[in-house]
Each structure stands twice: as structure tokens, then as C-alpha cells.
Enzyme design. Structure first.
Site, mmCIF file in Angstrom:
data_model
loop_
_atom_site.group_PDB
_atom_site.id
_atom_site.type_symbol
_atom_site.label_atom_id
_atom_site.label_comp_id
_atom_site.label_asym_id
_atom_site.label_seq_id
_atom_site.Cartn_x
_atom_site.Cartn_y
_atom_site.Cartn_z
ATOM 1 N N CYS A 158 -2.393 -2.771 -1.722
ATOM 2 C CA CYS A 158 -1.098 -2.812 -1.040
ATOM 3 C C CYS A 158 0.028 -2.261 -1.907
ATOM 4 C CB CYS A 158 -0.770 -4.239 -0.610
ATOM 5 S SG CYS A 158 -1.779 -4.835 0.764
ATOM 6 N N TYR A 182 5.205 -2.401 3.615
ATOM 7 C CA TYR A 182 6.496 -3.092 3.705
ATOM 8 C C TYR A 182 7.582 -2.180 3.110
ATOM 9 C CZ TYR A 182 9.722 -7.068 3.475
ATOM 10 O OH TYR A 182 10.785 -7.905 3.653
ATOM 11 N N ASN A 184 9.548 -2.241 0.674
ATOM 12 C CA ASN A 184 9.672 -2.080 -0.783
ATOM 13 C C ASN A 184 8.534 -1.267 -1.391
ATOM 14 O OD1 ASN A 184 7.602 -3.982 -0.555
ATOM 15 N ND2 ASN A 184 8.351 -5.260 -2.226
ATOM 16 N N LYS A 185 7.564 -0.864 -0.571
ATOM 17 C CA LYS A 185 6.404 -0.139 -1.091
ATOM 18 C C LYS A 185 6.717 1.344 -1.291
ATOM 19 C CE LYS A 185 3.404 -3.593 -1.026
ATOM 20 N NZ LYS A 185 4.120 -4.683 -0.362
ATOM 21 N N GLN A 186 5.752 2.056 -1.904
ATOM 22 C CA GLN A 186 5.922 3.480 -2.176
ATOM 23 C C GLN A 186 6.166 4.263 -0.887
ATOM 24 O OE1 GLN A 186 3.630 1.419 -3.409
ATOM 25 N NE2 GLN A 186 2.798 2.113 -5.381
#
Length: 374
Positions: A158, A182, A184-186
Site C-alpha cells: 500500500c 489514499y 497521502n500515497k504516491q
């Protein structure tokens, strides 16, 4: 009194291409289970070099479906790290199985292969490997242990899309692999995730389970008790454009990490994350430093918040969480590295478009705050 946040912990990278892709979906009659879902899944599978990708409503939903699909349930044990997001243990508990917490190594912050074997019992069914902070775990050593004991391998990737171990992308090693998207992910789909599968039967079951246990035929025919873990067409359209930009976005994140390295290396006693590790290509999810023992992390967080700089305690270990700490698995856990490291970690603002002057502000503020304890 703290001021409002000037420099957030994370921020998604959305361009006009994403806006147009989502808007285009809204002009159609397909808002769920349409062509964007198929296109996004095909792109994910191709990117990772696996046969099947199944998009779902979150990484947590993906973990749950992976465990159900592999037949893991009551009486079974699953080896997991504690130094990770709580969803890992929650998903294991959700299927009635028991998480067994194993320690991490002090460099990659991933499951330590040297600690895994001692945790294997006759009830162990799987190893759930997390690629922490986008750093690939030692998949060769972990895979060897899994094969030795006939265990399933689940990758929690994740935080690690685009990371590689020995030239292969994470997500291509385990029986199943889970990704989360989500904000905040890459890359992001807003809310959302995916499960990668090599086996067609696993993929078929994942698709059925995410859609209320349907498997072809009539919409009201349900072969088993499933879940509503579908991902909308709008989210898939967003994800498809984000994935097409992933190389560019990962390069931006690496540049931000390199800048931090130069700005922070002069702070006494501050432990910086490695920019390079043998056999690994890191996908930068967050930038997490370790404060010296003498420093009060809560005070540093308060100091930085007062300057409008957001930070995070990545990660508060699962076995120390209020909901888990009385659980027999948490009580029995012997995790000296996890306990030592987790109390000192601090995630700094980190995202694609973080500007150099903002990073300089973070570095100066951190330097001044940590100097107070010298």
C-alpha cells in the site's frame, strides 16, 4: 496557541488531466463497474507484470479480501509486523485469525527474516509482508521461509507502488498483493485500493467477493456471502491518469527526499532514512527521521505545529495501540527493535510539490527544536 498549518504532512498531486478524466465519467451513464474499472485494472496488471488486478474500495478492503480468498480464518495465525498501519492486524482479526507480531530490522524497518522462523507454529498459514514507507522487504529470504513451511505470502504494498526488489516490482512476489490509493500515497484514487493476483481462480473469487458474492449470471444471484468493496468509475478514471504519471511523480518524490538529506544531515544525532539500499529501488511514500533518545518527540511535534508545520508519528506500533495492547498477541510480542525505533520516529512534510524553501523552513525549525534539548 498553534497557528494554522502552513506546510501540510501530505498533499495529492492532481492535474487538469485527472479533472477532465473524472468529469468525462460524470457525463456518461456508467458510474460503477464500467470501462474505467477494466482499463484501470488492466493498466495496474501490466505495470506490475502480473496477470490480474482487482480494484477495490480501499487497501484495508484489499487486505480483508486477500485473506478471505486464501481461505485464512478462525484458528489460523498470520505473521505480521507491528511497526505498520493498524489495518494489517485488523484485517487478520476480521477473518477470525490471529496476528502474530514479529520484529523489524533497524535499517529497512521491514519484517526481519531472522525473526520470522521462530514465530512459525503449526497454526501459521501466511506471512503478511509490509513494504514499509516504500522500502522493499527482503522478499528472497522471506519467500524461502514461506516455501519451507508451506505458507501463503501476502504483500502489503500500500505504501510502495513502483518500488523494486532485485529488479522486480513489489506486488509481483506474493500469492496476492495489496495496494492502497489514499490521498497521502504516491498516487491516489481518493479512496481506493487494488489486489494483484497471479492465479485466475484467486482473481475470479476476488471479483466476486468485492461485488456481494456475485459470479456472473443474474445480478441477484449470489454464490457466497460477499462484500461491497467496489471502486467507482470516477475513482478508477482518476487512478488511471495518476498511474500514467507514476514515473514522473516518483521522481519528484525522490528529489524531495534528496533535498531533505542535504538539509538535515547537519543536525546532531538525527537518524535519516537511507537514500539507497542494496538490491532495492525505493518508492518514496514518506520521509521519516529518528530523533536522538534525549529528544522529547511530543515537544518537537508541538514546536513544529506552533510554526505551522505538520508532522506524524509514523508508526505508532499496533501492539501498543489501545485497541490491541491487551490482546494475547500483543502481550506475548517480543519486539525490541520496534519498541526502540517507534518511540523516536517523526514523519516530516513530504509530497510531490513540496518546495525547497518549505523544506528549508522544516529543516531550520527541526534544528532549532532539537537544539533545545542539547
Amino acid at each position: 496557541m498553534s497557528m494554522s498549518v502552513r506546510i501540510p504532512l501530505s498533499s495529492p498531486d492532481i492535474t487538469e488531466a485527472e479533472v477532465q478524466a473524472v468529469t468525462a465519467v460524470l457525463r456518461t451513464s456508467h458510474l460503477s463497474l464500467g470501462p474505467e474499472l477494466s482499463a484501470f485494472e488492466a493498466a495496474l496488471a501490466e505495470f506490475h507484470g502480473v496477470q490480474h488486478a482487482v480494484a477495490v474500495s480501499s487497501g484495508t478492503a484489499g487486505l480483508h479480501l486477500a485473506l478471505v480468498t486464501l481461505g485464512i480464518g478462525p484458528g489460523d495465525e498470520v505473521i505480521v509486523p507491528s511497526f505498520t498501519f493498524i489495518a494489517v492486524a485488523n484485517a487478520v482479526a476480521q477473518v477470525g485469525a490471529t496476528p502474530v507480531f514479529v520484529d523489524i530490522d533497524g535499517i529497512s524497518l521491514n519484517l526481519d527474516p531472522n525473526c520470522i522462523e521462530a514465530a512459525v507454529t503449526k497454526r501459521t498459514r501466511a506471512i503478511l509482508v509490509v513494504h514499509t514507507f516504500g522500502v522493499p522487504a527482503q522478499m528472497d529470504a522471506i519467500g524461502t521461509i514461506a516455501r519451507r513451511y508451506g505458507l501463503r505470502g501476502i504483500e502489503d504494498a500500500c505504501e510502495a507502488i513502483g518500488a523494486e526488489f532485485d529488479g522486480n516490482r513489489v506486488g509481483s512476489f506474493g500469492d496476492l498483493a495489496v495496494f492502497g490509493f489514499y490521498p497521502n500515497k504516491q498516487m491516489t484514487t481518493g479512496e481506493g485500493g487494488a489486489v494483484l493476483a497471479k492465479d485466475a481462480l484467486h482473481a475470479s473469487r476476488l471479483r466476486s467477493l468485492r461485488n456481494q458474492g456475485r459470479s456472473g449470471g443474474d445480478w441477484l444471484d449470489h454464490r457466497e456471502a460477499g462484500y461491497n468493496y467496489r471502486l467507482s468509475e470516477m475513482a478508477c478514471a482518476l487512478g488511471r491518469v495518476q498511474l500514467s504519471r507514476i514515473d514522473e511523480m516518483l521522481a519528484l518524490r525522490r528529489t524531495v527526499a534528496e533535498r531533505y538529506q542535504g538539509l538535515l544531515e547537519g543536525i546532531p544525532g538525527l537518524h535519516l532514512p537511507p537514500l539507497e539500499l542494496p538490491r532495492c529501488k525505493i518508492s518514496w511514500f514518506v520521509y521519516v527521521v529518528r530523533l536522538p533518545d534525549r529528544i522529547d518527540r511530543d515537544r518537537v511535534q508541538t514546536d513544529l505545529a506552533a510554526r505551522g508545520i505538520a508532522t506524524g508519528r509514523y508508526f505508532a506500533p499496533i501492539h501498543q495501540q489501545p485497541v490491541w495492547r491487551a490482546h494475547p498477541s500483543a502481550v506475548a510480542a517480543n519486539l525490541p527493535q520496534t519498541n526502540s525505533i517507534a518511540n523516536r520516529t517523526l514523519a516530516l512534510p513530504f509530497f510531490n510539490r513540496l518546495r525547497e524553501n518549505e523544506q528549508r523552513d522544516v529543516a531550520t525549525s527541526l534544528h532549532e527544536s532539537t537544539a533545545k534539548s542539547d
